[in-house]
Design a protein around this motif. Structure first.
Motif, mmCIF file in Angstrom:
data_model
loop_
_atom_site.group_PDB
_atom_site.id
_atom_site.type_symbol
_atom_site.label_atom_id
_atom_site.label_comp_id
_atom_site.label_asym_id
_atom_site.label_seq_id
_atom_site.Cartn_x
_atom_site.Cartn_y
_atom_site.Cartn_z
ATOM 1 N N ASP A 128 -3.893 -19.005 1.414
ATOM 2 C CA ASP A 128 -4.344 -17.713 1.944
ATOM 3 C C ASP A 128 -3.299 -16.619 1.736
ATOM 4 O O ASP A 128 -3.627 -15.479 1.390
ATOM 5 N N VAL A 129 -2.041 -16.964 1.941
ATOM 6 C CA VAL A 129 -0.969 -15.979 1.786
ATOM 7 C C VAL A 129 -0.807 -15.572 0.323
ATOM 8 O O VAL A 129 -0.577 -14.400 0.016
ATOM 9 N N LEU A 130 -0.946 -16.520 -0.590
ATOM 10 C CA LEU A 130 -0.838 -16.191 -2.012
ATOM 11 C C LEU A 130 -1.929 -15.220 -2.458
ATOM 12 O O LEU A 130 -1.760 -14.506 -3.455
ATOM 13 N N ALA A 131 -3.030 -15.180 -1.723
ATOM 14 C CA ALA A 131 -4.138 -14.275 -2.085
ATOM 15 C C ALA A 131 -3.954 -12.872 -1.517
ATOM 16 O O ALA A 131 -4.718 -11.958 -1.860
ATOM 17 N N ILE A 132 -2.935 -12.658 -0.690
ATOM 18 C CA ILE A 132 -2.755 -11.379 0.005
ATOM 19 C C ILE A 132 -2.589 -10.209 -0.966
ATOM 20 O O ILE A 132 -3.295 -9.199 -0.878
ATOM 21 N N ILE A 133 -1.649 -10.298 -1.896
ATOM 22 C CA ILE A 133 -1.380 -9.175 -2.807
ATOM 23 C C ILE A 133 -2.533 -8.951 -3.792
ATOM 24 O O ILE A 133 -2.908 -7.791 -4.035
ATOM 25 N N PRO A 134 -3.125 -9.997 -4.370
ATOM 26 C CA PRO A 134 -4.302 -9.743 -5.215
ATOM 27 C C PRO A 134 -5.418 -8.997 -4.482
ATOM 28 O O PRO A 134 -6.011 -8.068 -5.029
ATOM 29 N N PHE A 135 -5.696 -9.381 -3.244
ATOM 30 C CA PHE A 135 -6.718 -8.674 -2.468
ATOM 31 C C PHE A 135 -6.281 -7.233 -2.175
ATOM 32 O O PHE A 135 -7.092 -6.302 -2.231
ATOM 33 N N ALA A 136 -5.013 -7.053 -1.855
ATOM 34 C CA ALA A 136 -4.505 -5.700 -1.589
ATOM 35 C C ALA A 136 -4.609 -4.834 -2.838
ATOM 36 O O ALA A 136 -4.930 -3.636 -2.755
ATOM 37 N N TRP A 137 -4.340 -5.427 -4.003
ATOM 38 C CA TRP A 137 -4.436 -4.692 -5.265
ATOM 39 C C TRP A 137 -5.880 -4.240 -5.511
ATOM 40 O O TRP A 137 -6.110 -3.111 -5.968
ATOM 41 N N LEU A 138 -6.838 -5.088 -5.208
ATOM 42 C CA LEU A 138 -8.247 -4.715 -5.361
ATOM 43 C C LEU A 138 -8.588 -3.531 -4.459
ATOM 44 O O LEU A 138 -9.281 -2.596 -4.874
ATOM 45 N N ARG A 139 -8.088 -3.559 -3.232
ATOM 46 C CA ARG A 139 -8.351 -2.451 -2.307
ATOM 47 C C ARG A 139 -7.665 -1.174 -2.783
ATOM 48 O O ARG A 139 -8.253 -0.088 -2.738
ATOM 49 N N ALA A 140 -6.423 -1.288 -3.233
ATOM 50 C CA ALA A 140 -5.669 -0.105 -3.672
ATOM 51 C C ALA A 140 -6.285 0.532 -4.904
ATOM 52 O O ALA A 140 -6.159 1.738 -5.120
ATOM 53 N N PHE A 172 0.827 -1.211 0.000
ATOM 54 C CA PHE A 172 0.000 0.000 0.000
ATOM 55 C C PHE A 172 0.859 1.257 0.000
ATOM 56 O O PHE A 172 0.599 2.208 -0.728
ATOM 57 N N ARG A 173 1.885 1.236 0.845
ATOM 58 C CA ARG A 173 2.729 2.423 0.965
ATOM 59 C C ARG A 173 3.422 2.744 -0.354
ATOM 60 O O ARG A 173 3.408 3.882 -0.821
ATOM 61 N N PHE A 174 4.038 1.732 -0.992
ATOM 62 C CA PHE A 174 4.811 1.972 -2.209
ATOM 63 C C PHE A 174 3.916 2.090 -3.440
ATOM 64 O O PHE A 174 4.292 2.749 -4.413
ATOM 65 N N TYR A 175 2.737 1.490 -3.390
ATOM 66 C CA TYR A 175 1.802 1.617 -4.511
ATOM 67 C C TYR A 175 1.353 3.069 -4.655
ATOM 68 O O TYR A 175 1.160 3.568 -5.766
ATOM 69 N N ASN A 176 1.172 3.753 -3.509
ATOM 70 C CA ASN A 176 0.782 5.165 -3.543
ATOM 71 C C ASN A 176 1.975 6.102 -3.685
ATOM 72 O O ASN A 176 1.808 7.268 -3.997
#
Length: 488
Positions: free
Chosen positions: A126-138, A67-71
């Motif tokens: 579950d861990v493999l889904a972390i970044i895809p879910f974060a990308w959806l939120r971002a 999140f920090r580096f995406y923004n």
């Protein structure tokens, strides 16, 4: 759409996505306690405690770093690819190490072999889904995020009901079901349900992985890890605060009663989830907002306002839950043998409210890239949790664990507030925050310990608290809605 209107809309959608899975754990309490023996529920709670700790270790702060580096970075695709490949590499390594050292891990944790195998795969998926879910939120896609989360919950719930409740009743009528029915296998069925739900979730996110290209920026990764590692330390400390009590209860209490006591404690602990559900939904909606508005004209004023209204809603939930605790306990924990631990519920609810305040107060070290302070504060909480549990469990059992949780979360919130004043002073309305919190706790304690079951007095407390908020906040709320309307 106005800033605050969008914030609350996203919080609602993310709230549905996060509250529904957590509500599942509450919904399943009457289901499990009606079918599982206290010892079996205790066994499930112990396994889940290890699950929480390893989930934090395997994500190692990369979600927040993303999140920090995406923004922060212009090349958002590079950030996404680097974060995702990092998670993939470490997850594959975890699975390999998990099965190579399987016997040693099982010996230490005392988890049944079949359950441990499932836990390794569930953690990996579950861990493999972390970044895809974060990308959806971002990328402000709360609807897609919510739908996938709800599908996960539906599968998990459906399989729990089928495997634990319906299957034993149907196996005698339909012989083909004998292939999947195993007597006294309820705890294993719980983790099979999680495995299928996690597998399905990963398949639903497969579109994200199909677009994945080989793009791993080593320098960017180093910067992200530098940011993330203190968050890992903080995350491990948080997981210790959240679940170490079960593990220490197992080790300290006499073996013949440990799992039964853990089962009773864990069931009543679930009643503290009402505030946790709200706090989690709020955090998921607010975290992208914190980062995206860090460079705006007056972010501190927004942070202060948001924190105050978080406390108001959280304090209201605390009061309402404890006023109506009798019908809630009968609805959620239907087996009266579990009610022995009801005395911990007010303690856990207040503790979770302080945890939510800590998350709000912690914005300063996230937006200033001083995440090491989060590690320091969380480590203090974790050490407090361990020390107080070791001291209090032999004296007062699981009540000591609840007190340790309250002390840890309250001290973390206080430390974060005062340290944050020196590094990133946010003008929190501490006078009002302390007033609302004190009134809510006072009324809640009176409702639970003095006027238990007296709904006339309890509802009166709720009305007084609501009136207090109305008097002090009416003009500001009107101003916020007018401001959002003008921005549309």
């Amino acid at each position: 759409m106005g800033v605050y209107k969008q914030l609350f809309q996203n919080t609602f959608l993310y709230g549905v996505a996060s509250v529904v899975p957590r509500m599942l754990s509450v919904i399943l309490v009457p289901f499990y306690t009606g079918i599982l023996a206290n010892t079996s529920f205790g066994e499930y709670s112990i396994v889940f405690a290890y699950f929480v700790i390893f989930n934090v270790i395997l994500t190692y702060g990369m979600e927040t770093a993303f999140f920090r580096f995406y923004n922060k970075e212009r090349d958002k695709a590079k950030v996404t690819q680097t974060a995702n490949w990092s998670i993939i590499f470490t997850t594959v390594a975890f699975v390999c190490i998990g099965f190579l050292l399987f016997e040693q891990i099982q010996s230490f944790t005392q988890i049944k072999a079949k359950i441990l195998q499932l836990v390794i795969w569930i953690l990996a998926f579950d861990v493999l889904a972390i970044i895809p879910f974060a990308w959806l939120r971002a990328n402000n896609k709360p609807l897609q995020f919510t739908v996938i989360k709800i599908i996960n919950v539906s599968i998990n719930l459906g399989l729990n009901v089928f495997l634990i409740y319906l299957l034993p009743k149907l196996v005698g009528r339909y012989l083909f079901l004998e292939a999947i029915y195993i007597p006294n296998y309820e705890v294993e069925y719980i983790f099979w349900s999680l495995f299928v739900a996690s597998t399905t979730t990963l398949l639903l996110l497969s579109g994200f992985f199909r677009k994945l290209k080989w793009s791993f920026d080593k320098q960017l990764w180093k910067s992200m890890m530098k940011y993330a590692l203190p968050i890992l330390v903080a995350g491990v400390a948080f997981s210790i605060n959240e679940v170490m009590d079960r593990l220490l209860l197992e080790r300290i209490l006499p073996a013949n009663i440990a799992k039964e006591q853990i089962g009773i404690y864990s069931a009543c602990y679930k009643l503290g989830m009402f505030i946790t559900l709200f706090a989690t939904a709020f955090r998921l909606g607010i975290e992208p907002f914190f980062f995206s508005h860090a460079s705006s004209k007056n972010p501190k004023k927004a942070y202060a306002l948001i924190t105050k209204y978080f406390l108001i809603v959280g304090a209201a939930i605390l009061l309402v839950v404890l006023v109506f605790i009798d019908p809630l306990k009968k609805l959620i924990i239907r087996d009266e043998s579990y009610w022995e631990a009801m005395q911990i519920v007010p303690i856990i609810l207040v503790a979770n409210l302080f945890l939510g305040m800590y998350h709000n107060f912690s914005v300063w070290y996230k937006v200033t890239d001083k995440t090491k302070y989060g590690a320091y504060i969380s480590s203090f909480g974790a050490i407090s949790t361990i020390v107080l549990n070791l001291w209090l469990i032999p004296k007062i059992g699981y009540v000591g664990s609840a007190i340790a949780t309250l002390f840890a979360y309250a001290s973390m919130a206080v430390l974060s507030y005062f340290i944050g004043k020196k590094h990133y002073a946010v003008p929190y309305a501490m006078g009002k925050i302390i007033t609302y919190l004190s009134v809510s706790i006072l009324f809640s304690v009176l409702s639970f310990y003095v006027f238990s079951g007296n709904y006339y007095i309890g509802i009166g407390f709720i009305l007084v608290f609501s009136s207090l908020v109305y008097v002090f906040e009416k003009q500001e709320i009107i101003h916020i809605f007018k401001m959002d309307k003008n921005e549309n």
